[in-house]
Write an enzyme that holds these catalytic residues in place. Structure first.
Site, PDB file in Angstrom:
ATOM      1  CE  LYS A  97      23.112  50.122  59.581  1.00  0.00           C
ATOM      2  NZ  LYS A  97      22.925  48.897  60.472  1.00  0.00           N
TER       3      LYS A  97
ATOM      4  CG  ASP B 134      22.108  46.343  57.762  1.00  0.00           C
ATOM      5  OD1 ASP B 134      22.285  45.396  56.814  1.00  0.00           O
ATOM      6  OD2 ASP B 134      22.830  46.788  58.508  1.00  0.00           O
TER       7      ASP B 134
ATOM      8  CE  LYS C 276      25.321  43.480  57.508  1.00  0.00           C
ATOM      9  NZ  LYS C 276      24.544  44.226  58.476  1.00  0.00           N
TER      10      LYS C 276
ATOM     11  CG  ASP D 231      17.770  30.750  53.241  1.00  0.00           C
ATOM     12  OD1 ASP D 231      17.999  29.585  52.717  1.00  0.00           O
ATOM     13  OD2 ASP D 231      17.186  30.791  54.613  1.00  0.00           O
TER      14      ASP D 231
ATOM     15  CB  THR E 241      34.265  46.612  57.556  1.00  0.00           C
ATOM     16  OG1 THR E 241      33.052  46.882  58.222  1.00  0.00           O
ATOM     17  CG2 THR E 241      33.972  47.453  56.348  1.00  0.00           C
TER      18      THR E 241
ATOM     19  NE  ARG F 298      29.704  51.908  67.738  1.00  0.00           N
ATOM     20  CZ  ARG F 298      30.469  50.947  67.454  1.00  0.00           C
ATOM     21  NH1 ARG F 298      31.182  50.417  68.579  1.00  0.00           N
ATOM     22  NH2 ARG F 298      31.224  50.545  66.530  1.00  0.00           N
TER      23      ARG F 298
END
Ligand code: C5P
Length: 232
Positions: free
Chosen positions: A32, A59, A61, A64, A119, A211
């Site tokens: 990603k 990614d 996002k 508009d 999230t 991570r």
């Protein structure tokens, strides 16, 4: 829908990213690329990683007006990525425009998924700041249904929401879920988390892991552990 582990390459530079991927000699994980790396290095980083044989979830996002999103998606589609996303909050019309822009002249296109509620957004903030009075789970389901109505392939959501999304939109509707931590690992800033094994039980299609792999002493072993728990 193929189950897979997507590594979130949240690095600040091309050098760091390519050095990280070099450690996976022979293996070509699905990666990603997010805003941090894309804004630092531009589309060339996508071409380079693609050329190395990786699948890419870009990614960015998008959110508009429909016309802008349609044209932006046409540009991203030419980068030959495998998955891209938009915010479902942009409305069904925007998601339909995204799908149109993404579809190449030969009819092929990357997977298109929608972010439901981030999230990082709590139910309290959503209700008080955004004046969305419905419970968070209901909002996630409504956004997922909108994405499905627009013809999208699935949504990004918490792994803990993957079950209700599948229930509302059908098991073919794809769920891509960050917030993954090993059962014996650190949570960090993520709150609504679960392990790769539990994510498999819930039935999500793709887990996005940052991570726990990128900051591990042995990232290749950590990636393999994700595969072992989630895919095999
Ligand atoms: O390091 P970690 O495993 O927490 O990385 C999760 C990745 O998924 C990050 O790139 C983060 O931006 C992304 N993400 C997320 N929650 C969302 C949407 C995307 O954590 N709702």
């Amino acid at each position: 829908m193929g189950k897979d582990v997507i590594i979130a390459c949240d690095f600040a530079s091309k050098e760091e990213t390519l050095a990280f991927l070099d450690r996976f000699s022979g293996k070509k994980p699905f990666v990603k690329i997010g805003m941090e790396l894309f804004y630092a290095e531009g589309p060339d980083i996508v071409r380079q990683i693609k050329q190395r044989g990786h699948k890419i979830f870009l990614d960015l996002k998008l959110h508009d007006i429909p016309n802008t999103v349609r044209k932006a998606m046409a540009s991203l589609s030419r980068l030959d990525v495998d998955m891209v996303n938009v915010h479902a909050a942009g409305t069904i019309a925007m998601m339909q425009a995204a799908l149109e822009g993404l579809t190449r002249p030969d009819g092929t296109r990357p997977l298109l998924i929608a972010v439901t509620q981030l999230t990082s957004t709590s139910e309290e903030r959503m209700q008080k700041e955004l004046l969305i009075s419905a419970p968070l789970n209901e909002t996630v389901i409504q956004y997922a249904k909108n994405a499905k109505a627009a013809g999208l392939d699935g949504v990004v959501c918490s792994p803990l929401e993957a079950g209700i999304v599948k229930f509302a939109c059908g098991k073919e509707f794809c769920t891509v879920t960050p917030g993954i931590r090993f059962a014996d690992g650190e949570a960090g800033d993520q709150v609504r988390i679960t392990s790769p094994q539990k994510a498999k039980e819930i039935g999500t299609d793709y887990i996005v892991v940052g991570r726990p792999i990128t900051a591990a002493a042995d990232p290749v072993a950590a990636y393999q552990r994700c595969l072992d728990e989630f895919v095999d």
